[in-house]
Motif scaffolding. Structure first.
Motif, mmCIF file in Angstrom:
data_model
loop_
_atom_site.group_PDB
_atom_site.id
_atom_site.type_symbol
_atom_site.label_atom_id
_atom_site.label_comp_id
_atom_site.label_asym_id
_atom_site.label_seq_id
_atom_site.Cartn_x
_atom_site.Cartn_y
_atom_site.Cartn_z
ATOM 1 N N HIS A 28 0.839 -1.195 0.000
ATOM 2 C CA HIS A 28 0.000 0.000 0.000
ATOM 3 C C HIS A 28 0.876 1.248 0.000
ATOM 4 C CE1 HIS A 28 -3.358 -2.652 0.987
ATOM 5 N NE2 HIS A 28 -2.622 -3.150 1.959
ATOM 6 N N THR A 29 0.384 2.288 -0.606
ATOM 7 C CA THR A 29 1.155 3.524 -0.682
ATOM 8 C C THR A 29 1.325 4.175 0.683
ATOM 9 O OG1 THR A 29 1.303 5.683 -1.755
ATOM 10 C CG2 THR A 29 -0.908 4.929 -1.159
ATOM 11 N N LEU A 30 2.427 4.886 0.840
ATOM 12 C CA LEU A 30 2.700 5.620 2.073
ATOM 13 C C LEU A 30 2.084 7.017 2.024
ATOM 14 C CD1 LEU A 30 6.505 4.789 2.428
ATOM 15 C CD2 LEU A 30 4.655 3.798 3.762
ATOM 16 N N TYR A 31 1.569 7.382 0.853
ATOM 17 C CA TYR A 31 1.181 8.769 0.639
ATOM 18 C C TYR A 31 -0.320 8.922 0.417
ATOM 19 C CZ TYR A 31 6.168 8.605 -0.309
ATOM 20 O OH TYR A 31 7.510 8.352 -0.229
ATOM 21 N N SER A 32 -0.807 10.136 0.629
ATOM 22 C CA SER A 32 -2.214 10.447 0.425
ATOM 23 C C SER A 32 -2.428 10.972 -0.990
ATOM 24 C CB SER A 32 -2.663 11.508 1.438
ATOM 25 O OG SER A 32 -2.054 12.758 1.147
ATOM 26 N N LYS A 33 -3.691 11.222 -1.348
ATOM 27 C CA LYS A 33 -4.013 11.745 -2.669
ATOM 28 C C LYS A 33 -3.469 13.157 -2.865
ATOM 29 C CE LYS A 33 -8.201 8.982 -3.281
ATOM 30 N NZ LYS A 33 -9.680 9.021 -3.484
ATOM 31 N N ASP A 34 -3.233 13.839 -1.764
ATOM 32 C CA ASP A 34 -2.728 15.219 -1.831
ATOM 33 C C ASP A 34 -1.205 15.306 -1.925
ATOM 34 O OD1 ASP A 34 -5.346 16.180 -1.599
ATOM 35 O OD2 ASP A 34 -5.267 16.096 0.577
ATOM 36 N N THR A 35 -0.559 14.148 -1.992
ATOM 37 C CA THR A 35 0.903 14.116 -2.048
ATOM 38 C C THR A 35 1.413 14.804 -3.317
ATOM 39 O OG1 THR A 35 1.042 12.084 -0.760
ATOM 40 C CG2 THR A 35 2.917 12.603 -2.170
ATOM 41 N N SER A 36 2.436 15.631 -3.155
ATOM 42 C CA SER A 36 3.035 16.339 -4.288
ATOM 43 C C SER A 36 4.163 15.504 -4.890
ATOM 44 C CB SER A 36 3.568 17.699 -3.833
ATOM 45 O OG SER A 36 4.173 18.386 -4.907
ATOM 46 N N ILE A 37 4.004 15.142 -6.163
ATOM 47 C CA ILE A 37 4.981 14.300 -6.854
ATOM 48 C C ILE A 37 5.734 15.105 -7.905
ATOM 49 C CG2 ILE A 37 5.302 12.274 -8.328
ATOM 50 C CD1 ILE A 37 2.738 11.131 -7.099
ATOM 51 N N CYS A 38 7.049 15.011 -7.868
ATOM 52 C CA CYS A 38 7.902 15.652 -8.868
ATOM 53 C C CYS A 38 8.570 14.557 -9.702
ATOM 54 C CB CYS A 38 8.954 16.525 -8.193
ATOM 55 S SG CYS A 38 10.094 17.335 -9.351
ATOM 56 N N LEU A 39 8.442 14.650 -11.011
ATOM 57 C CA LEU A 39 9.030 13.672 -11.928
ATOM 58 C C LEU A 39 10.201 14.301 -12.673
ATOM 59 C CD1 LEU A 39 8.966 10.953 -13.491
ATOM 60 C CD2 LEU A 39 7.308 12.026 -15.048
ATOM 61 N N HIS A 96 8.201 19.310 -2.605
ATOM 62 C CA HIS A 96 7.494 18.101 -3.022
ATOM 63 C C HIS A 96 7.722 16.975 -2.008
ATOM 64 C CE1 HIS A 96 6.722 20.031 -6.871
ATOM 65 N NE2 HIS A 96 8.009 20.359 -6.916
ATOM 66 N N ASP A 97 6.779 16.021 -2.015
ATOM 67 C CA ASP A 97 6.855 14.894 -1.069
ATOM 68 C C ASP A 97 7.609 13.702 -1.647
ATOM 69 O OD1 ASP A 97 5.058 16.103 0.958
ATOM 70 O OD2 ASP A 97 3.564 15.912 -0.636
ATOM 71 N N VAL A 98 7.466 13.504 -2.948
ATOM 72 C CA VAL A 98 8.042 12.332 -3.611
ATOM 73 C C VAL A 98 8.753 12.765 -4.893
ATOM 74 C CG1 VAL A 98 7.578 10.044 -4.568
ATOM 75 C CG2 VAL A 98 6.100 10.955 -2.778
ATOM 76 N N PHE A 99 9.922 12.167 -5.137
ATOM 77 C CA PHE A 99 10.671 12.450 -6.364
ATOM 78 C C PHE A 99 10.843 11.150 -7.155
ATOM 79 C CE2 PHE A 99 11.571 16.006 -3.685
ATOM 80 C CZ PHE A 99 11.651 17.084 -4.557
ATOM 81 N N LEU A 100 10.235 11.130 -8.332
ATOM 82 C CA LEU A 100 10.367 9.997 -9.247
ATOM 83 C C LEU A 100 11.374 10.382 -10.333
ATOM 84 C CD1 LEU A 100 6.598 9.031 -9.742
ATOM 85 C CD2 LEU A 100 8.165 8.344 -7.914
ATOM 86 N N VAL A 101 12.222 9.421 -10.701
ATOM 87 C CA VAL A 101 13.287 9.715 -11.665
ATOM 88 C C VAL A 101 13.335 8.645 -12.743
ATOM 89 C CG1 VAL A 101 15.769 10.042 -11.979
ATOM 90 C CG2 VAL A 101 14.658 10.899 -9.909
ATOM 91 N N ASP A 102 13.385 9.084 -13.987
ATOM 92 C CA ASP A 102 13.570 8.184 -15.123
ATOM 93 C C ASP A 102 14.815 7.329 -14.853
ATOM 94 O OD1 ASP A 102 14.231 7.038 -17.610
ATOM 95 O OD2 ASP A 102 13.450 8.754 -18.720
#
Length: 250
Positions: free
Chosen positions: A55-66, A112-118
Motif C-alpha cells: 500500500h502507498t505511504l502517501y495520500s491523494k494530496d501528495t506532491s509528486i515531482c518527476l 514536493h513529497d516524492v521524487f520519481l526519476v527516469d
C-alpha cells in the motif's frame, strides 16, 4: 516472517501510540518504521534498492515531482496523455541549470513529497541532488517511462521506498506507514517491506538478526530475532503499555 507476530506487534504499537496521542511524546500521525538489524553489514550496492510495499505511504494530496530525460515537454505531454497527475515535470537539462545551487536544491526538495526519476538518468541524479534529499528521506524513486502501462508504473513507484544506505552499517530503517493507518494495512506493508528486502538483499533472512517496529518517539517492539541457527518469535505480554514482548524459542 510470521504474519501473526507482525499483527501482534502492530496492534501493540498502535495501542501504545493512541494511548499517548494527546501528549507531546507521540505525533498522532507519526511515521511507523521497520527497523532491521543485520548480522553482518550487507554488501554495498552501486545504486539504491527499490522496495515496493503493498500500500502507498502517501495520500491523494501528495506532491509528486518527476525528473526525466530531455526534452521536458515530451514527458509533460506523456503524463497528460496517460492521465497521470504529477505536480511537476523537470527535464535533466533544466535540473542542472536551474537547481545547481544548494539553496535551490533545498527549496526543490521541500516543495514536493516524492521524487520519481527516469531510470535512464538515475545514476547521475545523486550527484545533483546532494545529501539534503537523502537526509530528508526523499531518495529518488526510479521509474521506467517506457512501460506500456505507464500509469501502473507510476502508481507502483508511489508505493515504493528507495534504500540508499545499504552497506554503511548493520541497521536499516524502512518506513511502512503512519499511526493513522488501519492495523491490517500497516501489517501488510510491514510484511511486504520485509519480503522485498529479503528478495533484494542477499542472503535474505539468513543475515537478519532482529526486526523491530517503532515510531520516532515510541518504544521499539521486537517482531523477530535470530540467535545462532534458531529462529525466535516474540510473544506479546498482557500488559501492553510497556509494550515489551517475550522471546520464545520456536
Amino acid at each position: 516472517m510470521d504474519p501473526a507476530q507482525v499483527d501482534a506487534a502492530v496492534e501493540a504499537l498502535m495501542k501504545h501510540c493512541r494511548a499517548h496521542e494527546s501528549s507531546s511524546l507521540t505525533d498522532t500521525d507519526a511515521r511507523v518504521n521497520v527497523q532491521v538489524v543485520f548480522k553482518r553489514v550487507p554488501k554495498k550496492t552501486k545504486h539504491p534498492v527499490r522496495l515496493t510495499l503493498k500500500h502507498t505511504l502517501y495520500s491523494k494530496d501528495t506532491s509528486i515531482c518527476l525528473i526525466t530525460k530531455d526534452p521536458q515537454r515530451y514527458y509533460k505531454d506523456l503524463m497528460k496523455t496517460n492521465n497521470i497527475s504529477v505536480a511537476r515535470v523537470i527535464g535533466i537539462g533544466k535540473l542542472k541549470k536551474k537547481f545547481k545551487e544548494l539553496e535551490a536544491k533545498r527549496i526543490l526538495c521541500d516543495s514536493h513529497d516524492v521524487f520519481l526519476v527516469d531510470e535512464r538518468i538515475l545514476p547521475i541524479i545523486p550527484r545533483w541532488f546532494g545529501s539534503y534529499f537523502y537526509r530528508k528521506g526523499k531518495a529518488p524513486i526510479k521509474v521506467n517511462l517506457k512501460k506500456k502501462d505507464l500509469k501502473q508504473e507510476i502508481e507502483s513507484a508511489t508505493r515504493s521506498y528507495m534504500v540508499a544506505n545499504l552497506g554503511r552499517g548493520n541497521n536499516l530503517s524502512i518506513p511502512c506507514g503512519r499511526v493513522s493507518f488501519d492495523n491490517e494495512l500497516l501489517s501488510e506493508n510491514v510484511l511486504s517491506a520485509l519480503k522485498e528486502l529479503c528478495a533484494n538483499v542477499n542472503p535474505g533472512l539468513k543475515n537478519i538478526k532482529a526486526v523491530y517496529l517503532k515510531t520516532e518517539n515510541s518504544v521499539a517492539l521486537p517482531v523477530y530475532a535470530a540467535l545462532d541457527n534458531r529462529a525466535f518469535k516474540i510473544k506479546q505480554t498482557k500488559k501492553v503499555d510497556s509494550d515489551v514482548a517475550l522471546v520464545e524459542s520456536s
